[in-house]
Design a protein around this motif. Structure first.
Motif, mmCIF file in Angstrom:
data_model
loop_
_atom_site.group_PDB
_atom_site.id
_atom_site.type_symbol
_atom_site.label_atom_id
_atom_site.label_comp_id
_atom_site.label_asym_id
_atom_site.label_seq_id
_atom_site.Cartn_x
_atom_site.Cartn_y
_atom_site.Cartn_z
ATOM 1 N N ASP A 217 0.927 -1.251 0.102
ATOM 2 C CA ASP A 217 -0.148 -0.120 -0.108
ATOM 3 C C ASP A 217 0.974 1.425 0.006
ATOM 4 O O ASP A 217 2.005 1.340 -0.054
ATOM 5 N N ARG A 263 -1.716 -11.653 2.853
ATOM 6 C CA ARG A 263 -1.390 -11.013 3.913
ATOM 7 C C ARG A 263 -0.783 -11.888 4.985
ATOM 8 O O ARG A 263 -0.980 -13.156 4.683
ATOM 9 N N LYS A 276 -0.640 -6.431 5.361
ATOM 10 C CA LYS A 276 -1.471 -7.024 4.466
ATOM 11 C C LYS A 276 -0.819 -6.664 3.170
ATOM 12 O O LYS A 276 0.109 -5.756 3.219
HETATM 13 N N1 MTE Z 1 -0.813 -3.830 6.671
HETATM 14 C C1 MTE Z 1 -0.419 -2.824 5.586
HETATM 15 N N2 MTE Z 1 0.077 -2.895 4.531
HETATM 16 N N3 MTE Z 1 -1.148 -1.618 5.770
HETATM 17 C C2 MTE Z 1 -1.831 -1.248 6.766
HETATM 18 O O1 MTE Z 1 -2.292 -0.107 7.012
HETATM 19 N N4 MTE Z 1 -2.410 -2.099 9.048
HETATM 20 C C3 MTE Z 1 -2.308 -3.143 10.242
HETATM 21 C C4 MTE Z 1 -2.486 -4.624 9.841
HETATM 22 N N5 MTE Z 1 -1.660 -4.566 8.612
HETATM 23 C C5 MTE Z 1 -1.826 -2.359 7.701
HETATM 24 C C6 MTE Z 1 -1.547 -3.724 7.636
HETATM 25 C C7 MTE Z 1 -3.440 -2.799 11.290
HETATM 26 S S1 MTE Z 1 -2.760 -1.833 12.420
HETATM 27 C C8 MTE Z 1 -4.263 -3.927 11.669
HETATM 28 S S2 MTE Z 1 -5.196 -3.725 13.303
HETATM 29 C C9 MTE Z 1 -4.521 -4.829 10.790
HETATM 30 O O2 MTE Z 1 -3.788 -5.032 9.491
HETATM 31 C C10 MTE Z 1 -6.161 -4.634 10.281
HETATM 32 O O3 MTE Z 1 -6.572 -5.920 9.333
HETATM 33 P P1 MTE Z 1 -7.760 -5.804 8.584
HETATM 34 O O4 MTE Z 1 -7.936 -4.248 7.907
HETATM 35 O O5 MTE Z 1 -7.845 -6.829 7.629
HETATM 36 O O6 MTE Z 1 -8.803 -5.715 9.807
#
Ligand code: MTE
Length: 427
Positions: A217, A263, A276
């Motif tokens: 992202d 992810r 993710k």
């Molecule tokens: N991974 C990426 N690449 N970008 C993100 O903004 N947010 C993180 C995590 N992985 C994030 C990420 C956070 S803080 C959380 S709590 C979880 O993803 C949320 O997963 P969800 O959106 O599938 O519920």
């Protein structure tokens, strides 16, 4: 191999000290920028990334100029299922009533630092690289990942800041960051490859110390500082233990908002670990650092050392499947339902109070206690008097820990674990 939680704490604390001494690499972020942010820390003593790193106030879509909610999330966000909080969508817990043990995708919370990217599985590649490998970089296509032995697990993903708003509303303590109530959690059934298989195929060596998965992202810019892409180091011991590279959620290909096509799912650890849209993983023979394990996702405040206290695991919580401030009719029996979970161990007992915490009754559990997931519970209630009251639920997990009356304050409002006083009005 079981993971010793004291090792996690030692690990994060060591990383932070090493970084502070300049031993760990800054992995793409200019160290001077970070020191500037350290210096510009909040009055409460946080490192200043807290408010911006969780960013909801600055980018709150509900207050955008055009008045339209545009949090950069792909799936529909009807108000009966979600509350929009900046770039994030919180699950309304009441919307889980009557659903099964898994959170349906249409109501699974979304926590995005920026916005959901659209990535085709066919064009996706995972690059594993770094000096912790025996050879050069190794790439895995989506098909190659799917051809590896698959594992399936039911696990929660929960934001470390879930419940944060109760520091202010229940304890009168200001905190920075997204004002989640209790809906920053969802339980999914995940299918994917073992990260350990991928690391072994890539040639991970005995000398490897940390891995650093990174999302595809957009880069995160906060207070004019580009922090780069979301990434958080993890010890190789955890990476080789029980982490998944998930490509399916609840029996379907992983949807875009939840990290599709692939992810990480890191059992029991805070949601930030479950990167993710993972695009690359550095495997390093040296300590790694990122803003997401030193500046944010650390505990700062009067009760903590100046350099912060690390954490990796989620804590213990309970929530009613009922709107906060719900109105309920007097003398009519209703079934109170809710869910409880813990990052430390399965939840074994849940007690409910319907009189503001004077008397407690044992709730009936509807699921077998399981690690990394929640239990659903219920208790019939017949309100006998009109007026405002509070419903309380408190869980005890297999470590013997029960939710306390007050959560230990930290300036960024992480790991709220106190019993929540759920307001209702009997009419
Ligand atoms: N991974 C990426 N690449 N970008 C993100 O903004 N947010 C993180 C995590 N992985 C994030 C990420 C956070 S803080 C959380 S709590 C979880 O993803 C949320 O997963 P969800 O959106 O599938 O519920």
């Amino acid at each position: 191999m079981p993971f010793d939680p004291s090792d996690e704490i030692r690990y994060d604390r060591t990383r932070l000290r090493q970084w502070a001494r300049g031993h760990a690499r800054s992995a793409g972020v200019d160290r001077r920028d970070l020191l500037r942010l350290f210096a510009a820390g909040t009055a409460a003593g946080s490192l200043g990334l807290g408010a911006a790193g969780t960013a909801s106030a600055a980018t709150d879509a509900t207050t955008a100029d055009d008045g339209a909610a545009s949090p950069g999330i792909v799936k529909p966000l009807p108000p009966e299922l979600f509350t929009i909080r900046g770039t994030n969508a919180e699950t309304n817990f009441a919307a889980l009533r009557g659903t099964g043990p898994l959170t349906p995708v249409d109501r699974f919370f979304v926590r995005n630092h920026t916005s959901t990217p659209r990535i085709e599985a066919g064009g996706w590649q995972l690059k594993v690289w770094g000096d912790g490998l025996a050879g050069g970089p190794v790439e895995f296509s989506y098909d190659r990942l799917r051809a590896l032995p698959a594992v399936e697990r039911t696990l929660f993903i929960e934001c470390a800041g879930n419940g944060r708003s109760f520091y202010a509303t229940q304890q009168g303590q200001p905190v920075s960051g997204t004002a989640w109530t209790l809906g920053g959690i969802g339980v999914g059934h995940w299918r994917g490859a073992r990260l350990s298989d991928v690391l072994r195929l890539a040639g991970v060596t005995r000398g490897a110390v940390d891995i650093l998965p990174r999302g595809l992202d957009d880069e995160v810019v906060t207070n004019g500082v580009n922090l780069g892409r979301v990434r958080r180091p993890m010890p190789v011991s955890k990476a080789l233990d029980d982490v998944l590279l998930a490509y399916e959620m609840n029996g379907r290909p992983l949807p875009p908002d939840h990290g599709g096509p692939v992810r990480l799912v890191v059992p029991e650890w805070t949601g930030i670990s479950s990167v993710k849209w993972v695009g690359d993983i550095e495997v390093s023979g040296r300590a790694l650092y990122s803003p997401w394990n030193t500046d944010t996702y650390q505990l700062f405040g009067p009760g903590y050392p100046a350099e912060g206290a690390p954490f990796t695991r989620q804590t213990l919580k309970s929530a009613f499947e009922l709107e906060l401030g719900a109105t309920v009719p007097v003398h009519r029996t209703r079934l109170l339902t809710g869910r409880s979970w813990s990052g430390a161990a399965p939840v074994l007992r849940v007690e409910v109070s319907t009189d503001g915490g004077v008397r407690w009754q044992r709730a009936r559990l509807h699921d077998a206690p399981r690690r990394g997931s929640w239990v659903r519970w219920s208790l019939p209630w017949t309100p006998r008097a009109t007026g405002a009251t509070a419903l309380l639920a408190r869980a005890t997990d297999a470590t013997g820990r029960t939710q306390p009356a007050t959560a230990a304050h930290n300036t960024q409002g992480y790991l709220f674990d106190a019993v929540v006083r759920h307001p209702v009005t009997v009419v």
